[in-house]
Scaffold this motif. Structure first.
Motif, short mmCIF file in Angstrom:
data_model
loop_
_atom_site.label_atom_id
_atom_site.label_comp_id
_atom_site.label_asym_id
_atom_site.label_seq_id
_atom_site.Cartn_x
_atom_site.Cartn_y
_atom_site.Cartn_z
N PRO A 92 0.85 -1.20 0.00
CA PRO A 92 0.00 0.00 0.00
C PRO A 92 0.88 1.25 0.00
O PRO A 92 1.84 1.33 0.77
CB PRO A 92 -0.79 -0.11 1.30
CG PRO A 92 -0.71 -1.55 1.70
CD PRO A 92 0.65 -2.00 1.21
N SER A 93 0.56 2.19 -0.88
CA SER A 93 1.35 3.41 -0.99
C SER A 93 0.53 4.49 -1.68
O SER A 93 -0.17 4.20 -2.66
CB SER A 93 2.61 3.13 -1.82
OG SER A 93 3.17 4.34 -2.28
N PRO A 94 0.61 5.73 -1.18
CA PRO A 94 -0.12 6.80 -1.88
C PRO A 94 0.44 7.03 -3.28
O PRO A 94 -0.20 7.67 -4.09
CB PRO A 94 0.07 8.02 -0.98
CG PRO A 94 1.24 7.70 -0.11
CD PRO A 94 1.33 6.22 0.00
N ALA A 141 -0.19 -0.18 -4.49
CA ALA A 141 -1.56 0.28 -4.73
C ALA A 141 -1.95 1.35 -3.72
O ALA A 141 -1.61 1.28 -2.55
CB ALA A 141 -2.53 -0.90 -4.65
N SER A 142 -2.68 2.34 -4.23
CA SER A 142 -3.15 3.45 -3.39
C SER A 142 -4.65 3.37 -3.18
O SER A 142 -5.41 3.10 -4.10
CB SER A 142 -2.82 4.78 -4.07
OG SER A 142 -3.46 5.84 -3.39
N LEU A 143 -5.05 3.65 -1.97
CA LEU A 143 -6.47 3.66 -1.64
C LEU A 143 -7.16 4.89 -2.20
O LEU A 143 -8.36 4.86 -2.47
CB LEU A 143 -6.59 3.67 -0.11
CG LEU A 143 -7.76 2.95 0.52
CD1 LEU A 143 -7.83 1.52 0.06
CD2 LEU A 143 -7.63 3.02 2.03
N GLY A 144 -6.46 5.97 -2.37
CA GLY A 144 -7.08 7.20 -2.86
C GLY A 144 -6.09 8.33 -2.77
O GLY A 144 -4.98 8.17 -2.26
N TYR A 146 -5.05 10.77 -1.05
CA TYR A 146 -4.82 11.39 0.26
C TYR A 146 -3.75 10.56 0.95
O TYR A 146 -3.47 9.43 0.53
CB TYR A 146 -6.11 11.40 1.11
CG TYR A 146 -6.88 10.12 1.00
CD1 TYR A 146 -6.52 9.00 1.74
CD2 TYR A 146 -7.94 10.00 0.10
CE1 TYR A 146 -7.20 7.82 1.61
CE2 TYR A 146 -8.62 8.81 -0.04
CZ TYR A 146 -8.26 7.73 0.71
OH TYR A 146 -8.92 6.53 0.58
N VAL A 147 -3.15 11.12 1.99
CA VAL A 147 -2.02 10.44 2.61
C VAL A 147 -2.40 9.97 4.02
O VAL A 147 -2.84 10.76 4.85
CB VAL A 147 -0.78 11.35 2.66
CG1 VAL A 147 0.39 10.65 3.35
CG2 VAL A 147 -0.38 11.76 1.25
N LEU A 148 -2.25 8.68 4.24
CA LEU A 148 -2.45 8.09 5.58
C LEU A 148 -1.08 8.02 6.25
O LEU A 148 -0.06 8.20 5.61
CB LEU A 148 -3.03 6.68 5.43
CG LEU A 148 -4.32 6.59 4.60
CD1 LEU A 148 -4.62 5.15 4.24
CD2 LEU A 148 -5.47 7.20 5.37
N GLY A 150 0.33 5.42 7.32
CA GLY A 150 1.04 4.21 6.94
C GLY A 150 0.12 3.27 6.19
O GLY A 150 -1.05 3.60 5.94
N GLY A 151 0.62 2.11 5.84
CA GLY A 151 -0.12 1.19 5.00
C GLY A 151 -1.19 0.37 5.71
O GLY A 151 -1.97 -0.32 5.06
N ALA A 154 -4.90 1.17 4.92
CA ALA A 154 -5.11 0.86 3.51
C ALA A 154 -5.14 -0.66 3.29
O ALA A 154 -6.01 -1.17 2.58
CB ALA A 154 -4.01 1.51 2.67
N1 ADE Z 1 -0.16 4.78 2.74
C1 ADE Z 1 -0.28 6.08 3.03
N2 ADE Z 1 -1.25 6.64 2.31
C2 ADE Z 1 -1.79 5.66 1.55
C3 ADE Z 1 -2.83 5.62 0.59
N3 ADE Z 1 -3.53 6.70 0.25
N4 ADE Z 1 -3.09 4.45 -0.02
C4 ADE Z 1 -2.37 3.36 0.29
N5 ADE Z 1 -1.39 3.34 1.19
C5 ADE Z 1 -1.09 4.48 1.82
#
Ligand code: ADE
Length: 242
Positions: A92-94, A141-144, A146-148, A150-151, A154
């Motif tokens: 998971p990654s933005p 893969a990114s959930l959307g 915006y920035v969380l 961490g993973g 997500a």
């Molecule tokens: N980790 C931080 N932000 C995330 C996001 N938007 N989607 C997936 N992983 C994330």
């Protein structure tokens, strides 16, 4: 075939709620098994083999900049330990590709998914590269947009979206077919009794018993909603009356 999901994280306790979510039902039905691993268990030794009493998982970025980057050697040990030959590595990654219903359905067919949950500024980029070079399917893969922090959140969302699509998971397969995104449009609005509530009425057509008109109304509602809320999803030839 039973799906196996492995999650590697520095917050294993976060995933305790897997047991009480919808996913608990998939586990009871023996469709999926989940294993959560503490990344720090793989940080007892430094890259040079000497003991690391601090179990360090991150370090400063080459090239400078804010934040910390998670270490490739620690992640490599963890993933080597859990990833099977036919497994898919999900990071998971933005900065990843959009996580969509189509990707969820695709991943629901995998025999094993390994979620690598990074914190801070991400995982050393060589980790994804190494496993892709070694022939594994690797998906960042990114959930959307915006920035969380961490993973973890997500990964949890992705796991829920994927496991409910495992064949045999939901009792009512039709409810999956009809829901938002499965046909590329948002879902139509739904109503149940009472027919009047706080002065608001259920649309007449739904009480008519006329199946063809109901189906047409729902289709129009899907198009109208999608046009209003998510025009980016509309096919170029979609028309809807004003
Ligand atoms: N980790 C931080 N932000 C995330 C996001 N938007 N989607 C997936 N992983 C994330």
């Amino acid at each position: 075939m039973k799906m196996r999901i492995d999650v590697v994280t520095i917050f294993p306790e976060f995933f305790g709620v897997l047991d009480v979510s919808l996913l608990g039902k998939a586990r009871e039905a023996a469709l999926v098994e989940t294993h959560v691993h503490d990344l720090r268990d793989y940080a007892a030794f430094k890259a040079d083999g000497s003991p690391d009493v601090h179990r360090t998982v991150d370090d400063a970025p080459f090239g400078g900049g804010a934040g910390m980057v998670m270490k490739a050697d620690v992640w490599g040990k963890a993933i080597d330990d859990v990833l099977r030959p036919s497994g898919v590595l999900v990071i998971p990654s933005p900065a990843g590709v959009p996580f969509t219903q189509a990707l969820a359905a695709d991943l629901a067919e995998a025999s094993q998914l390994v979620f690598a949950c990074g914190r801070y500024e991400g995982i050393d980029a060589r980790v994804a590269q190494h496993y892709a070079d070694a022939g594994y399917r690797v998906i960042e893969a990114s959930l959307g947009d915006y920035v969380l922090n961490g993973g973890e959140v997500a990964a949890f969302a992705m796991i829920e979206a994927i496991t409910r699509l495992i064949p045999g998971f939901m009792g009512n397969a039709q409810s999956i077919v009809e829901e938002s995104h499965s046909d590329g449009l948002l879902e139509y609005p739904s109503y149940t009794r009472p027919a009047q509530w706080r002065g608001l009425e259920v649309p007449d057509v739904l009480l008519s018993g006329h199946h063809a008109r109901i189906a047409q109304w729902r289709r129009d509602q899907q198009l109208e909603r999608t046009r209003e809320r998510r025009p980016d999803l509309l096919p170029p030839d979609a028309t809807v009356a004003d």
